[in-house]
Scaffold this motif. Sequence first.
Motif, PDB file in Angstrom:
ATOM      1  N   UNK A  96       0.839  -1.203   0.000  1.00  0.00           N
ATOM      2  CA  UNK A  96       0.000   0.000   0.000  1.00  0.00           C
ATOM      3  C   UNK A  96       0.871   1.249   0.000  1.00  0.00           C
ATOM      4  N   UNK A  97       0.263   2.385  -0.348  1.00  0.00           N
ATOM      5  CA  UNK A  97       0.921   3.678  -0.203  1.00  0.00           C
ATOM      6  C   UNK A  97      -0.042   4.646   0.469  1.00  0.00           C
ATOM      7  N   UNK A  98       0.520   5.614   1.190  1.00  0.00           N
ATOM      8  CA  UNK A  98      -0.305   6.640   1.823  1.00  0.00           C
ATOM      9  C   UNK A  98      -0.889   7.540   0.743  1.00  0.00           C
ATOM     10  N   UNK A  99      -2.172   7.823   0.836  1.00  0.00           N
ATOM     11  CA  UNK A  99      -2.909   8.632  -0.137  1.00  0.00           C
ATOM     12  C   UNK A  99      -3.016   7.949  -1.501  1.00  0.00           C
ATOM     13  N   UNK A 100      -2.567   6.693  -1.589  1.00  0.00           N
ATOM     14  CA  UNK A 100      -2.630   5.986  -2.869  1.00  0.00           C
ATOM     15  C   UNK A 100      -1.675   6.532  -3.907  1.00  0.00           C
ATOM     16  N   UNK A 101      -0.593   7.237  -3.480  1.00  0.00           N
ATOM     17  CA  UNK A 101       0.298   7.846  -4.464  1.00  0.00           C
ATOM     18  C   UNK A 101       1.129   6.770  -5.161  1.00  0.00           C
ATOM     19  N   UNK A 102       1.694   7.132  -6.304  1.00  0.00           N
ATOM     20  CA  UNK A 102       2.506   6.205  -7.071  1.00  0.00           C
ATOM     21  C   UNK A 102       2.474   6.566  -8.542  1.00  0.00           C
ATOM     22  N   UNK A 103       3.186   5.805  -9.347  1.00  0.00           N
ATOM     23  CA  UNK A 103       3.262   6.111 -10.771  1.00  0.00           C
ATOM     24  C   UNK A 103       1.880   6.005 -11.430  1.00  0.00           C
ATOM     25  N   UNK A 104       1.717   6.713 -12.517  1.00  0.00           N
ATOM     26  CA  UNK A 104       0.456   6.782 -13.269  1.00  0.00           C
ATOM     27  C   UNK A 104      -0.716   7.134 -12.345  1.00  0.00           C
ATOM     28  N   UNK A 129      -1.452   5.679  -9.571  1.00  0.00           N
ATOM     29  CA  UNK A 129      -1.137   5.397  -8.176  1.00  0.00           C
ATOM     30  C   UNK A 129      -1.287   3.943  -7.792  1.00  0.00           C
ATOM     31  N   UNK A 130      -1.086   3.692  -6.500  1.00  0.00           N
ATOM     32  CA  UNK A 130      -1.127   2.342  -5.934  1.00  0.00           C
ATOM     33  C   UNK A 130      -2.297   2.200  -4.969  1.00  0.00           C
ATOM     34  N   UNK A 131      -2.418   1.038  -4.388  1.00  0.00           N
ATOM     35  CA  UNK A 131      -3.481   0.799  -3.412  1.00  0.00           C
ATOM     36  C   UNK A 131      -3.320   1.740  -2.224  1.00  0.00           C
ATOM     37  N   UNK A 132      -4.413   2.367  -1.842  1.00  0.00           N
ATOM     38  CA  UNK A 132      -4.413   3.348  -0.767  1.00  0.00           C
ATOM     39  C   UNK A 132      -4.407   2.663   0.597  1.00  0.00           C
ATOM     40  N   UNK A 133      -3.392   2.978   1.410  1.00  0.00           N
ATOM     41  CA  UNK A 133      -3.291   2.402   2.756  1.00  0.00           C
ATOM     42  C   UNK A 133      -4.549   2.668   3.571  1.00  0.00           C
ATOM     43  N   UNK A 134      -4.986   3.936   3.587  1.00  0.00           N
ATOM     44  CA  UNK A 134      -6.111   4.300   4.446  1.00  0.00           C
ATOM     45  C   UNK A 134      -7.399   3.605   4.021  1.00  0.00           C
ATOM     46  N   UNK A 135      -7.583   3.385   2.715  1.00  0.00           N
ATOM     47  CA  UNK A 135      -8.797   2.730   2.244  1.00  0.00           C
ATOM     48  C   UNK A 135      -8.837   1.263   2.658  1.00  0.00           C
ATOM     49  N   UNK A 136      -7.707   0.574   2.490  1.00  0.00           N
ATOM     50  CA  UNK A 136      -7.666  -0.845   2.853  1.00  0.00           C
ATOM     51  C   UNK A 136      -7.835  -1.029   4.353  1.00  0.00           C
TER      52      UNK A 136
END
Length: 492
Positions: free
Chosen positions: A221-229, A231-238
């Motif tokens: 996961x990443x915080x705020x769902x940040x990442x390339x294109x 983004x990635x899976x959002x930590x807070x959402x999961x």
Amino acid sequence: MILFENVRFLDTTLRDGEQTPGVALSSEDKVAIATKLDELGVNVIEAGSAITSEGERESIRAVVAEGLNAEICSYCRIMKQDVDHALACDVDSIHLVAPVSDLHISVKLRKDRETVRQMAVDTTEYAKEHGLIVELSGEDASRADLEFLKSLYIDGVQAGADRLCFCDTVGLLVPEKTDEMFRDITSAVKAPVSIHCHDDFGLATANTIAALRAGSKQAHVTMNGIGERAGNTSLEEVVMTIEWLYKCNTGINTKEIFKTSRLVSRLTGIPVAPNKSLVGGNAFTHEAGIHVHGLLADTSTYEPIKPDVIGRERKIVLGKHAGKSSVTLAVKEMGFEVDDIELHEILARVKELGDHGKKVTDADLQSIAETVLNIQREAKVILEEYTVVSGNKVTPTASVKLRVDGREVVEAGIGDGPVDATLASIRKGVASIGDVQLEEYHVDAISGGTDALVEVLVKLSKDGKMVTSRGARTDIVMASVEALLNGINRLI
């Protein structure tokens, strides 16, 4: 099987955040984010890719030196030189990534399946011989031949891999397919399997939850769902989906989610969309009268969770659509007690501002309420003078003289422009009474021409509390100063 039993979280904010164009984190930034993620309770922090550069290695070493509770990990290709650089950073583990789809194997690597298999096995054995925890990851796994993927995973485990990872590299999974594939994979291999999703179709969280329900033991996961294109899976959402919708404990300190979100946004320079779930500016903001009327009776009428669960506060936005319920709740949360006559007058003044097309900020409402209630509030921070020097061959520099709690304070600072330099100087000047963060800055020209009236809106935060305030002048620097000081005096 108990759903989400002992689920772990591997956070890739530090590496995947830097895959976003324009983001470059310093070692100090990475340490600050890693420390906050550790406080949050994530199990593994992927601190970067050690092969990238000496600067990247320095930042990974700085994170390792903090002695955090989380396992510190480096991203590696299936090459021994990548492992050597990770070892030089003294990390606990590596995220060892092997391309597994025929597209990636033939086009990107220009190799064949068996060569990739052997490279993955050899590099895994090498890393284990040197004492590293290994998470062997299949890149572009959602487009790979499933039988080849399983066989590579099995060979990786035999070579010593501690964990495995399935990467949906371009976000092509759907939850039904995810469930089917993970039930197959987790029954075929003898090691925990992670899920790593990208959000190209907006399904990263849904696919991650589906994988965890089907036997995956760790979510990337990443915080705020940040990442390339996208983004990635959002930590807070999961985390909040598991905690609140499935009623299972994740071990994450959810009250630190919003603070972590704001820290990551500020240090990466990537703003959080206002309508972003849970951490977006509008997530716990209410304006429509019928909604606020319901909130007064029971906040669960229009909120799925209480905002303080993730370290937030409820916000009431006022304008021409405001009703008695909105104003009642807003002034109550400011600590004012008003009778019906006072409430009616406050409401009339709020609507008057709204009719002129203005947003009613927290500072506006406080000023209106104090005027109606005849409260004399002395500002703790007063600007006495400021000077700005700027030009095409001069570093923008500002100096300010403030009166802070009755004391004279003089500060100076530099910035990207005259506004930035002046606001930075003021924030330094008030540091003794609190760390005020500038979360958002917005400027509008109210009228045309070079002498246009400028309106500046700022959003400030201090110790988890957030306010908005306004300044309006023909001078953009002074309008910005006015907005900042209004907000600071509201916060302190």
